[in-house]
Design a protein around this motif. Structure first.
Motif, PDB file in Angstrom:
ATOM      1  N   LEU A 159     -14.039  -7.620 -15.683  1.00 25.55           N
ATOM      2  CA  LEU A 159     -14.845  -6.445 -16.028  1.00 25.55           C
ATOM      3  C   LEU A 159     -14.035  -5.160 -16.107  1.00 25.55           C
ATOM      4  O   LEU A 159     -14.490  -4.179 -16.686  1.00 25.55           O
ATOM      5  N   CYS A 160     -12.848  -5.168 -15.522  1.00 31.61           N
ATOM      6  CA  CYS A 160     -12.070  -3.925 -15.433  1.00 31.61           C
ATOM      7  C   CYS A 160     -11.504  -3.520 -16.793  1.00 31.61           C
ATOM      8  O   CYS A 160     -11.091  -4.356 -17.601  1.00 31.61           O
ATOM      9  N   LEU A 208     -11.642 -15.116  -3.989  1.00 30.89           N
ATOM     10  CA  LEU A 208     -10.776 -15.013  -5.159  1.00 30.89           C
ATOM     11  C   LEU A 208     -11.603 -14.931  -6.441  1.00 30.89           C
ATOM     12  O   LEU A 208     -11.291 -14.127  -7.333  1.00 30.89           O
ATOM     13  N   VAL A 209     -12.654 -15.740  -6.571  1.00 27.30           N
ATOM     14  CA  VAL A 209     -13.481 -15.704  -7.784  1.00 27.30           C
ATOM     15  C   VAL A 209     -14.168 -14.348  -7.924  1.00 27.30           C
ATOM     16  O   VAL A 209     -14.310 -13.826  -9.037  1.00 27.30           O
ATOM     17  N   CYS A 210     -14.563 -13.736  -6.811  1.00 31.12           N
ATOM     18  CA  CYS A 210     -15.128 -12.375  -6.865  1.00 31.12           C
ATOM     19  C   CYS A 210     -14.110 -11.393  -7.449  1.00 31.12           C
ATOM     20  O   CYS A 210     -14.446 -10.541  -8.284  1.00 31.12           O
ATOM     21  N   VAL A 211     -12.864 -11.518  -7.005  1.00 33.16           N
ATOM     22  CA  VAL A 211     -11.805 -10.640  -7.513  1.00 33.16           C
ATOM     23  C   VAL A 211     -11.542 -10.921  -8.993  1.00 33.16           C
ATOM     24  O   VAL A 211     -11.325  -9.995  -9.789  1.00 33.16           O
ATOM     25  N   LEU A 212     -11.576 -12.190  -9.374  1.00 32.07           N
ATOM     26  CA  LEU A 212     -11.368 -12.543 -10.783  1.00 32.07           C
ATOM     27  C   LEU A 212     -12.479 -11.962 -11.650  1.00 32.07           C
ATOM     28  O   LEU A 212     -12.239 -11.528 -12.785  1.00 32.07           O
ATOM     29  N   ARG A 213     -13.690 -11.964 -11.134  1.00 29.65           N
ATOM     30  CA  ARG A 213     -14.802 -11.349 -11.876  1.00 29.65           C
ATOM     31  C   ARG A 213     -14.523  -9.861 -12.086  1.00 29.65           C
ATOM     32  O   ARG A 213     -14.733  -9.317 -13.187  1.00 29.65           O
ATOM     33  N   LEU A 220      -6.570  -4.213  -4.025  1.00 29.61           N
ATOM     34  CA  LEU A 220      -6.078  -2.840  -3.838  1.00 29.61           C
ATOM     35  C   LEU A 220      -5.836  -2.168  -5.187  1.00 29.61           C
ATOM     36  O   LEU A 220      -6.219  -1.007  -5.392  1.00 29.61           O
ATOM     37  N   ILE A 221      -5.234  -2.897  -6.117  1.00 24.52           N
ATOM     38  CA  ILE A 221      -4.973  -2.348  -7.453  1.00 24.52           C
ATOM     39  C   ILE A 221      -6.291  -2.008  -8.151  1.00 24.52           C
ATOM     40  O   ILE A 221      -6.427  -0.952  -8.783  1.00 24.52           O
ATOM     41  N   LEU A 222      -7.278  -2.895  -8.041  1.00 23.60           N
ATOM     42  CA  LEU A 222      -8.575  -2.661  -8.684  1.00 23.60           C
ATOM     43  C   LEU A 222      -9.274  -1.440  -8.084  1.00 23.60           C
ATOM     44  O   LEU A 222      -9.878  -0.637  -8.812  1.00 23.60           O
ATOM     45  N   ARG A 223      -9.196  -1.284  -6.765  1.00 22.01           N
ATOM     46  CA  ARG A 223      -9.836  -0.132  -6.115  1.00 22.01           C
ATOM     47  C   ARG A 223      -9.153   1.173  -6.510  1.00 22.01           C
ATOM     48  O   ARG A 223      -9.822   2.197  -6.710  1.00 22.01           O
ATOM     49  N   ASP A 224      -7.828   1.135  -6.653  1.00 21.44           N
ATOM     50  CA  ASP A 224      -7.103   2.328  -7.108  1.00 21.44           C
ATOM     51  C   ASP A 224      -7.514   2.710  -8.530  1.00 21.44           C
ATOM     52  O   ASP A 224      -7.712   3.896  -8.839  1.00 21.44           O
ATOM     53  N   ALA A 225      -7.657   1.697  -9.393  1.00 25.04           N
ATOM     54  CA  ALA A 225      -8.067   1.952 -10.775  1.00 25.04           C
ATOM     55  C   ALA A 225      -9.485   2.506 -10.835  1.00 25.04           C
ATOM     56  O   ALA A 225      -9.785   3.418 -11.618  1.00 25.04           O
ATOM     57  N   GLU A 226     -10.357   1.966  -9.971  1.00 26.89           N
ATOM     58  CA  GLU A 226     -11.740   2.453  -9.935  1.00 26.89           C
ATOM     59  C   GLU A 226     -11.797   3.894  -9.453  1.00 26.89           C
ATOM     60  O   GLU A 226     -12.566   4.715  -9.969  1.00 26.89           O
ATOM     61  N   ALA A 227     -10.950   4.223  -8.481  1.00 26.43           N
ATOM     62  CA  ALA A 227     -10.923   5.593  -7.955  1.00 26.43           C
ATOM     63  C   ALA A 227     -10.447   6.578  -9.019  1.00 26.43           C
ATOM     64  O   ALA A 227     -10.938   7.717  -9.098  1.00 26.43           O
ATOM     65  N   ARG A 228      -9.510   6.144  -9.858  1.00 31.50           N
ATOM     66  CA  ARG A 228      -9.006   7.012 -10.938  1.00 31.50           C
ATOM     67  C   ARG A 228      -9.979   7.061 -12.103  1.00 31.50           C
ATOM     68  O   ARG A 228      -9.931   7.980 -12.923  1.00 31.50           O
ATOM     69  N   LYS A 273       0.827  -1.209   0.000  1.00 34.34           N
ATOM     70  CA  LYS A 273       0.000   0.000   0.000  1.00 34.34           C
ATOM     71  C   LYS A 273       0.860   1.257   0.000  1.00 34.34           C
ATOM     72  O   LYS A 273       0.373   2.338  -0.346  1.00 34.34           O
ATOM     73  N   ASP A 274       2.111   1.116   0.391  1.00 37.10           N
ATOM     74  CA  ASP A 274       3.017   2.264   0.488  1.00 37.10           C
ATOM     75  C   ASP A 274       3.243   2.855  -0.904  1.00 37.10           C
ATOM     76  O   ASP A 274       3.813   2.196  -1.772  1.00 37.10           O
TER      77      ASP A 274
END
Length: 553
Positions: free
Chosen positions: A268-269, A259-264, A209-217, A163-164
């Motif tokens: 979609l990303c 994990l499957v939720c994250v893969l979904r 974390l990477i997906l949430r950062d991308a969604e925020a941007r 996260k740093d």
């Protein structure tokens, strides 16, 4: 001016020269050999002396540039699969780990909270990581040592700090490359990472974390983020490839569902480039194959107001569920089928395997895929099943592929969509196309597959009026509507018919003796059995199963 060489003179300069002299020597040599992978011009003795001298220099205080050049030289040496010398000793590997910030300090009897990670100059860290990657890839000795000397613990510990924002991408990337190599080449690291170090959870959290950062941007995954996610997905594949999917405890199953939720979300990303999107989907598909059957329901979600994939909601809603992820998988298959590839096996087998697993496990996914791949037949029955550009057409074409794995998986996928009904499979593909699958399963005489009982019994007759009007004229072997033609033997005398029949038998016998064909009859188990003489083909041969049979859900 002659290029510098690694010889006895160079050894003396590295041992006794000034920092400036050594930088000049190593800078020139590394640039010259940037694309070199074997060093036949350097003797074993000189290479080992240079290695030892560089280790000695790395133990001394010096500039970042100096340490980087020393490590770059060792990295080039580590490309060779032999003559690795002191680089793969315990002391040598620990030296690289210290410079990579992975040295493991744990007080006896304490758990992970006793670990401290020393992170120095980022460029030095990255060069040391690259050296470790090469050594682990090339040396069994290095693999065994790094699976036990705290390297794995050091990587997982640093994983918690991702996260740093000040932690450089390359450090994260080469950490994951190291972990991928260790989990791929050292099977005993997998349970350690999953159970002792809880690395499975930390890896999933990094992707999230990477997906949430991308969604925020609101701009999708960058190429670097895709690269990092891809490395993590490869590690997760290694951690799950040998897992008994039918024998998981509640905690493990919960991790798999998460994990499957994250893969979904990854499916979609959005991504910055089309190639990177294909890459992330490919790795996601590979990992989905390892997931337990009950977890595939997590690919489906309640319908969202905003469609993240750019597909209209009406196209992805089925049975009250959001099928966006399944649409993306089907589109991925279509793109792979649409694009010529030198290796059909590597291109198609993962996605076909993934769709077979998900459709066999989840009724909603199977029904949706059947609607998309095998819609009710209409006027297209006037053409061969393998003619055309639809998914059904292209999959039927694969049924006669010379690549065994591709042919079998394509057949299995279609058979699952048909609820493993022989009549329905013949209807949509033609008896000739699916004969291989039926022969392998002992179903050439018709009947039911053993897997038939795994499907729901409810059925809806979706046979179209167009198909019903042509059904009697559909050739079950070709799967195509054919206008009745005059029989070739009409008008022949019995003697002429017998003469033509014997000519055919002789021609087939000749092909048989030359090994071009291998005639068979159907045994009692429904599988082909080779005949000893061609005339045995005339005895007790059943007709192929009819092409009829209503379609179902």
């Amino acid at each position: 001016m002659a290029f510098v060489k690694m010889d006895a003179t160079a050894v003396q300069k590295i041992r006794n020269g000034t920092e400036e002299d050594i930088i000049s020597l190593l800078d020139e040599w590394t640039q010259k050999n940037a694309q070199t992978f074997t060093f036949s011009d350097i003797t074993d003795d000189v290479k080992e002396k240079v290695t030892e001298s560089l280790f000695a220099r790395l133990s001394q205080k010096a500039s970042s540039k100096f340490h980087c050049l020393c490590l770059q030289t060792l990295r080039l040496f580590s490309r060779e699969k032999t003559r690795l010398g002191s680089m793969i000793t315990d002391n040598g590997l620990v030296h690289f780990m210290r410079l990579a910030g992975l040295e493991h300090y744990a007080k006896q009897g304490e758990a992970d909270n006793g670990i401290t990670i020393q992170l120095g100059d980022a460029e030095v860290t990255i060069e040391a990581q690259k050296c470790l990657c090469n050594l682990i890839f090339n040396s069994v000795q290095a693999q065994a040592a790094c699976s036990k000397n705290g390297c794995v613990e050091g990587i997982v510990q640093r994983l918690k700090t991702y996260k740093d924002p000040d932690l450089k991408f390359d450090i994260k990337f080469y950490d994951m490359r190291l972990l991928f190599l260790l989990t791929a080449l050292c099977a005993d690291t997998r349970p350690k990472i999953r159970f002792e170090l809880h690395g499975f959870t930390y890896l999933i959290e990094v992707i999230d974390l990477i997906l949430r950062d991308a969604e925020a941007r609101d701009d999708g995954l960058t190429d670097q983020e895709v690269d990092l996610c891809s490395e993590i997905l490869k590690i997760l594949f290694n951690l799950t490839v040998t897992v008994d999917r039918n024998n998981l405890d509640e905690e493990e199953e919960a991790h798999m569902m998460r994990l499957v939720c994250v893969l979904r979300d990854l499916l979609l990303c959005k991504t910055a480039s089309k190639d990177k999107r294909e890459e992330i989907i490919s790795h996601t598909v590979n990992l989905l194959i390892n997931m337990p059957r009950d977890c595939y329901e997590e690919l489906l979600a309640p319908m969202a107001e905003v469609d993240l994939s750019g597909i209209e909601n009406k196209e992805v809603e089925y049975d009250g569920k959001n099928m966006e992820a399944v649409v993306i998988l089907l589109n991925f298959l279509y793109e792979r089928l649409d694009r010529p590839s030198k290796s059909l096996k590597e291109s198609l087998t993962p996605i076909l395997h993934c769709l077979c697993e998900t459709c066999r496990a989840n009724r909603s996914i199977r029904k949706f895929c059947r609607m998309k791949v095998l819609p009710p037949l209409k006027d297209e029955v006037k053409h061969l099943p393998e003619e055309g550009s639809t998914l059904r057409n292209r999959l039927c074409k694969l049924l006669t592929s010379p690549i065994l794995e591709v042919k079998e998986l394509a057949a299995d996928f279609l058979f699952v969509l048909c609820k493993e009904s022989v009549n329905r499979m013949v209807k949509y593909t033609g008896y000739g196309n699916c004969a291989g699958l039926l022969a392998n399963r002992g179903l050439m005489l018709g009947g039911q597959s053993q897997g038939q009982g795994d499907y729901s019994s409810d059925s809806e007759d979706s046979e179209t009026e167009e198909y019903s009007n042509m059904a009697d004229s559909v050739n079950p072997v070709t799967g195509r509507y054919e206008v009745e033609k005059p029989k070739p033997w009409e008008g022949m005398t019995d003697e002429q018919k017998e003469y033509e029949a014997m000519k055919l038998v002789e021609a087939m016998d000749k092909l048989n003796r030359q090994g071009i064909i291998q005639p068979s009859v159907l045994g009692e188990d429904g599988r082909p059995q080779t005949v000893s003489h061609i005339l045995e083909l005339l005895e007790n041969q059943p007709n192929p199963p009819p092409a009829g049979g209503s379609s179902d859900d």
